[in-house]
Design a protein around this motif. Sequence first.
Motif, PDB file in Angstrom:
ATOM      1  N   ALA A 191       0.833  -1.209   0.000  1.00 21.97           N
ATOM      2  CA  ALA A 191       0.000   0.000   0.000  1.00 21.97           C
ATOM      3  C   ALA A 191       0.865   1.257   0.000  1.00 21.97           C
ATOM      4  CB  ALA A 191      -0.932  -0.016   1.207  1.00 21.97           C
ATOM      5  N   ALA A 192       1.930   1.255   0.797  1.00 18.93           N
ATOM      6  CA  ALA A 192       2.830   2.418   0.818  1.00 18.93           C
ATOM      7  C   ALA A 192       3.605   2.534  -0.492  1.00 18.93           C
ATOM      8  CB  ALA A 192       3.792   2.306   1.999  1.00 18.93           C
TER       9      ALA A 192
ATOM     10  N   LEU B 283       1.416   3.970  -3.318  1.00 14.83           N
ATOM     11  CA  LEU B 283       0.893   5.303  -3.058  1.00 14.83           C
ATOM     12  C   LEU B 283       1.682   6.330  -3.866  1.00 14.83           C
ATOM     13  CD1 LEU B 283      -1.220   6.699  -1.176  1.00 14.83           C
ATOM     14  CD2 LEU B 283       0.688   7.173   0.376  1.00 14.83           C
TER      15      LEU B 283
ATOM     16  N   LYS C 272       5.191   8.460   1.931  1.00 18.98           N
ATOM     17  CA  LYS C 272       5.039   7.006   1.946  1.00 18.98           C
ATOM     18  C   LYS C 272       5.445   6.448   3.305  1.00 18.98           C
ATOM     19  CE  LYS C 272       6.100   6.226  -2.987  1.00 18.98           C
ATOM     20  NZ  LYS C 272       5.077   5.296  -3.470  1.00 18.98           N
TER      21      LYS C 272
ATOM     22  N   ALA D  92       2.839   7.278   5.906  1.00 12.48           N
ATOM     23  CA  ALA D  92       1.645   6.444   5.729  1.00 12.48           C
ATOM     24  C   ALA D  92       1.885   5.028   6.222  1.00 12.48           C
ATOM     25  CB  ALA D  92       1.234   6.439   4.257  1.00 12.48           C
TER      26      ALA D  92
ATOM     27  N   THR E  34      -7.035   1.378  -2.079  1.00 15.16           N
ATOM     28  CA  THR E  34      -6.965   2.843  -2.195  1.00 15.16           C
ATOM     29  C   THR E  34      -5.682   3.275  -2.883  1.00 15.16           C
ATOM     30  OG1 THR E  34      -8.294   3.103  -0.198  1.00 15.16           O
ATOM     31  CG2 THR E  34      -7.007   4.997  -0.899  1.00 15.16           C
ATOM     32  N   SER E  35      -4.554   2.693  -2.488  1.00 13.36           N
ATOM     33  CA  SER E  35      -3.277   3.050  -3.122  1.00 13.36           C
ATOM     34  C   SER E  35      -3.273   2.684  -4.604  1.00 13.36           C
ATOM     35  CB  SER E  35      -2.123   2.348  -2.404  1.00 13.36           C
ATOM     36  OG  SER E  35      -1.968   2.842  -1.096  1.00 13.36           O
TER      37      SER E  35
ATOM     38  N   CYS F 131      -2.842   5.190  -7.656  1.00 16.09           N
ATOM     39  CA  CYS F 131      -1.748   4.941  -8.605  1.00 16.09           C
ATOM     40  C   CYS F 131      -2.215   5.203 -10.033  1.00 16.09           C
ATOM     41  CB  CYS F 131      -1.249   3.513  -8.446  1.00 16.09           C
ATOM     42  SG  CYS F 131       0.040   3.030  -9.609  1.00 16.09           S
TER      43      CYS F 131
ATOM     44  N   SER G 120      -7.149  -3.670  -8.185  1.00 17.78           N
ATOM     45  CA  SER G 120      -8.001  -3.094  -7.130  1.00 17.78           C
ATOM     46  C   SER G 120      -9.416  -3.650  -7.230  1.00 17.78           C
ATOM     47  CB  SER G 120      -8.012  -1.570  -7.232  1.00 17.78           C
ATOM     48  OG  SER G 120      -8.728  -1.133  -8.377  1.00 17.78           O
TER      49      SER G 120
ATOM     50  N   SER H  58     -13.116   2.420  -0.154  1.00 22.44           N
ATOM     51  CA  SER H  58     -11.823   2.619  -0.813  1.00 22.44           C
ATOM     52  C   SER H  58     -11.944   3.641  -1.937  1.00 22.44           C
ATOM     53  CB  SER H  58     -11.309   1.286  -1.364  1.00 22.44           C
ATOM     54  OG  SER H  58     -11.041   0.380  -0.322  1.00 22.44           O
TER      55      SER H  58
ATOM     56  N   ALA I 268      -9.928   7.229  -1.961  1.00 22.33           N
ATOM     57  CA  ALA I 268      -9.118   7.732  -3.071  1.00 22.33           C
ATOM     58  C   ALA I 268      -9.668   9.066  -3.575  1.00 22.33           C
ATOM     59  CB  ALA I 268      -9.087   6.708  -4.197  1.00 22.33           C
TER      60      ALA I 268
END
Length: 612
Positions: free
Chosen positions: A145-146, A149, A156, A159, A190-191, A195, A204, A225, A229
């Motif tokens: 996820a980081a 992002l 990052k 987060a 969400t990431s 992206c 996703s 999610s 975003a």
Amino acid sequence: MDFFSPVCYNFACIFFLQWGVLMTAARSRFQTILHYITTDKKVKTACAALLIVMSAVALWSFISTPFTGDIKVFFAAANQVKYQSSSGILAVFSSWELKGIANRLLIYGIYLLADWLVGYDNKIAFEYAANAIYAVFLLLILFAAAYFLPAEKRTKRAAFFLSFFSFFTVNALISQQAEMTCVALCLLITSLLLCGKKPALILSGFLGALLFFFKSIFILLYGCSLLCALVFDFYSGRHSGRARQYLLSAASMLLFEAVLCGAVLLVYPQEFRDMLNASNFQSTLLSEGSNVSLRAMVDSLSAGFVTSIVMIPTLFLGIIAAVRVLIATIQEKQYAVFLTLVFLWVIPLDIIVVANNYFAYHYFLLILPSIASLLLLLKTQRTSYPFLLACAGAAFFFTLLCRMLKDGLQQFPLINNSTVLLVALHLFGVAVIVSLLKSSKAVQKGLLACVLTVCLFFWMNYSSVIAPYHRNIVAIEKAAADINRAALPADFGEERVLYLDSGLIAFYADAPSYSRYFFNLPMQRYQNGDDWDCQKSEHELLLGYTGKYIVYSDWFHLEKYPDLKEKLENEYVKLENSNLLAYSPAWDLFSLAETPTRNTVSDEIYILVRKE
């Protein structure tokens, strides 16, 4: 007085010492001296090192905390897989548990790895191994996820650490629950949405489709999610032209959902009937809505918040951050951000209310909007270290308030060993992350507070958690394994056993269950007036049981079934020296000095043997 317990005293010391250190650090003379001692780069390195130390302590606490009752039942279901007539994934489908197939597959994978590493029979080692494997699973998701992002490295990093402490500083009642897993997946979704690349958007959608198979209502979390975003896109002004990307993810989710549902329907249609029955067994609003008053819902929701904001440290800070961000968006006339953030909080709250049980782990769904609100607060650069300190102080005083109200909240465990001092630990961990994004003066303040917090954490951890309460819990876990091993007959498990207990004995006793409901919720949760086909078939199945052994617990409420009670009295007798111990720890910060005993940790559970 009982109110001035060692734990409360420790909290008071931490709170006032932190204030004192920060007030000292605010003096320009002290800052000048500190500036000569070290450079900003070294201070940041020290802060990063301390964060790693704090993370390691939180991670070890997460791993070394024994299973709660729910998790033992999860792994008992995983162990029942090997006794199914089918094999492979069909056996996992056939082995019933209250959660969906995605959660059962995850737990089964952890079970296989932990069993391979240490063996299922070695209960304490198995629990630690399973916790460690799940922790690695979470870490991989949070790293991903980081990584995806779309932000600079320091964002990052912030987060990731924020997410890390949100997951690994919670009450043990929340660990390994489906809510925790799905919130982690939502962060990754969400990431991937932010992206914006096509493969990421398709992935996703696939992850969003999986949420339905943890709990059916969790399909709504995919919407969370999307909102999460959107709120960042609206805030940064990137939303223009992004509609197609969100539509691609949504279309991918619907397509994968249709494929997965079709596959499950083809392979094991009973899964959907089990999902429908689960709402009846848990008395959700879907089945009990007309019988639940608005006043009762409000009371239960409020009581749940009282316990959850202490058991989930990030939640309290997230609520405060959300209020501050919402006020700022109104002042700046960013109404799109305001509405999106409001709905991001409302949807998880709706899921909690619909569930109608208000368990602490249900409130973990609010971690997603909490993390979003905190990141927005950091993004605005309007926050300050004193603000976060004020949050820590508020959390401290709220903890004391809970302590004073404890007599009226006996049914709610307030906090557990995994969260001893972690209200303060987590808040100051977040504060240090903020300090890394700010000026050197803030870094210096963060360093001092972090040093103090880590020192006090180690002191409290070893004085209040590991000695003596945590050791007592581990000792009882070992005693339960020994007692149950001695109480079980030599031929126990050679044929199918009828379990009429809450499911915990199946964790200790490696024996196949006569019924697929090895904790028989259709029978135990049935009330006069219910029309459940599964209850009718189970009733007939139990009346036809002729096996040698029955595991019985008061949990079952046999008095509801006179015919079954008569059968057991006529055909079975209690086996001598067969009392079993099924221990599920009650995590309560304010009773860490108490020593749990064998007489207070279990319902009466024993073995019935068929008469000659």
